[in-house]
Design an enzyme around this catalytic site. Sequence first.
Site, PDB file in Angstrom:
ATOM      1  N   HIS A 265       0.820  -1.214   0.000  1.00  0.00           N
ATOM      2  CA  HIS A 265       0.000   0.000   0.000  1.00  0.00           C
ATOM      3  C   HIS A 265       0.855   1.266   0.000  1.00  0.00           C
ATOM      4  O   HIS A 265       0.514   2.248  -0.667  1.00  0.00           O
ATOM      5  CB  HIS A 265      -0.932  -0.001   1.205  1.00  0.00           C
ATOM      6  CG  HIS A 265      -1.990  -1.059   1.153  1.00  0.00           C
ATOM      7  ND1 HIS A 265      -2.934  -1.110   0.151  1.00  0.00           N
ATOM      8  CD2 HIS A 265      -2.246  -2.103   1.972  1.00  0.00           C
ATOM      9  CE1 HIS A 265      -3.740  -2.148   0.362  1.00  0.00           C
ATOM     10  NE2 HIS A 265      -3.344  -2.762   1.455  1.00  0.00           N
ATOM     11  N   HIS A 344      12.194  10.314 -37.883  1.00  0.00           N
ATOM     12  CA  HIS A 344      12.718  10.377 -36.522  1.00  0.00           C
ATOM     13  C   HIS A 344      11.791   9.612 -35.587  1.00  0.00           C
ATOM     14  O   HIS A 344      10.749  10.099 -35.191  1.00  0.00           O
ATOM     15  CB  HIS A 344      12.852  11.841 -36.069  1.00  0.00           C
ATOM     16  CG  HIS A 344      13.624  12.005 -34.786  1.00  0.00           C
ATOM     17  ND1 HIS A 344      13.022  12.170 -33.574  1.00  0.00           N
ATOM     18  CD2 HIS A 344      14.966  12.018 -34.557  1.00  0.00           C
ATOM     19  CE1 HIS A 344      13.941  12.292 -32.628  1.00  0.00           C
ATOM     20  NE2 HIS A 344      15.135  12.210 -33.202  1.00  0.00           N
TER      21      HIS A 344
END
Length: 439
Positions: A265, A344
């Site tokens: 948690h 690219h």
Amino acid sequence: MPAPEFQHTIAKTASFSGTALHTGDKVTLKLQPAPVDHGIKFKRKDLQDEPTIDAKIENLKTVERATTIGEGSVRVHTVEHILSALSAMGVDNAVVEMDANEPPIGDGSAQPYVDLIKKAGLTAQDEPRKFFDVREPMHVESKTGALLVLLPDDKFRISCTQAGPNNRFTQFLSMEVTPAFFEREIAPARTFVYYEDVKPLMDKNLIKGGSLENAIVVRGDAVLSKEPLRFDDEFVRHKILDIIGDLALVGRRIRGHIVAVKPGHATNADLARSITREQTRRSAMSAPRAIPTGDSGLDTGEVMKILPHRYPFLMVDRVIGFEGENKITAIKSITINEPFFQGHFPGHPVMPGVMQVEAMAQVASILLFKLTKTSSRVGYFMSADQVKFRKPVFPGDTIFIHAELTRARGNRMAKTKCYCLVNDAVVSEAELMFTFLDK
């Protein structure tokens, strides 16, 4: 572009009763519909004025074997199971009303809450869902060895490795979080505890309502339970259940892939905080920035009268304005049609850093041309120093380009400090030196 997903609430009120895990109290929980953008709120029906608590990470109080939220002196404990069910089953807005400070534990799984949601039914609302889209990797880790990494993905996925003390019961599962998969494969997984942790929890006045009917106890290599394991890997499935519930405190749906190793948690909460901080930095995207016109700025035509560059190398869409004699701000909108995206990283389009430097240079040139009151010269790079690329720039981003004159030598040489912003975050910066020659 995919059709937008819309927010959902429950169609009608539904309730069930049971025993709380840690307090041992009897409690009745009622789910109620809520309007758009309401989120999930817990209402304490047993307290004066019936206060409510937003299920947000800002209200997280403790993570001692469970997730507790609160506002002021009001608390609601062990919210992770119901939040997990609400999130995974597609409920965006609801009121969770209770007459105690902790939901009923049921059989230790999220199955009772799934059944409750199905009993209430879902109804679509007329507002799109809010998402957090993961753009770049994020990670959190703890001193105990817990690690959570969040990666870009177009779905919500979790890949989890669970390991107990001395790596007992090491298990792994990878899944896409969908309502059908959650209901069938995750919701029935029950909470579990190691025998050596039971007494310390009892000493802390916790698990008063715990029993073999609502939890699995692991003692050595033995599994103690009222019924056999529901899955061979039930422990890792429950860990995934907890991750979904704890990350529901982000308050919006996540599109990304979580890779978790021995999660808990506390680490889940750390990741929720990191996501919330990143979303806060991005919030400027939804707040339109005013782009002035007239004498305070330059439109594209006026920019092209100053700069010699043309498509596809003109990197300035317009000048927003000048601040005094030494500063300028301009913008460049990045679209998927930019020619550099063809070569690219075409599978993952990212604006080349050198193009950002070029954009800064062009904006700085406009400032210098304005100061010298002539465009009869051409500006050339002499140097680029302190160049840094801090964040990637993607199609759809708008770059705000700032340049400031820091040094000048007559009309021939000048130095500027430049930086680019996307959503108010610096994505690149540089110090640029120019020399100017007659055309």
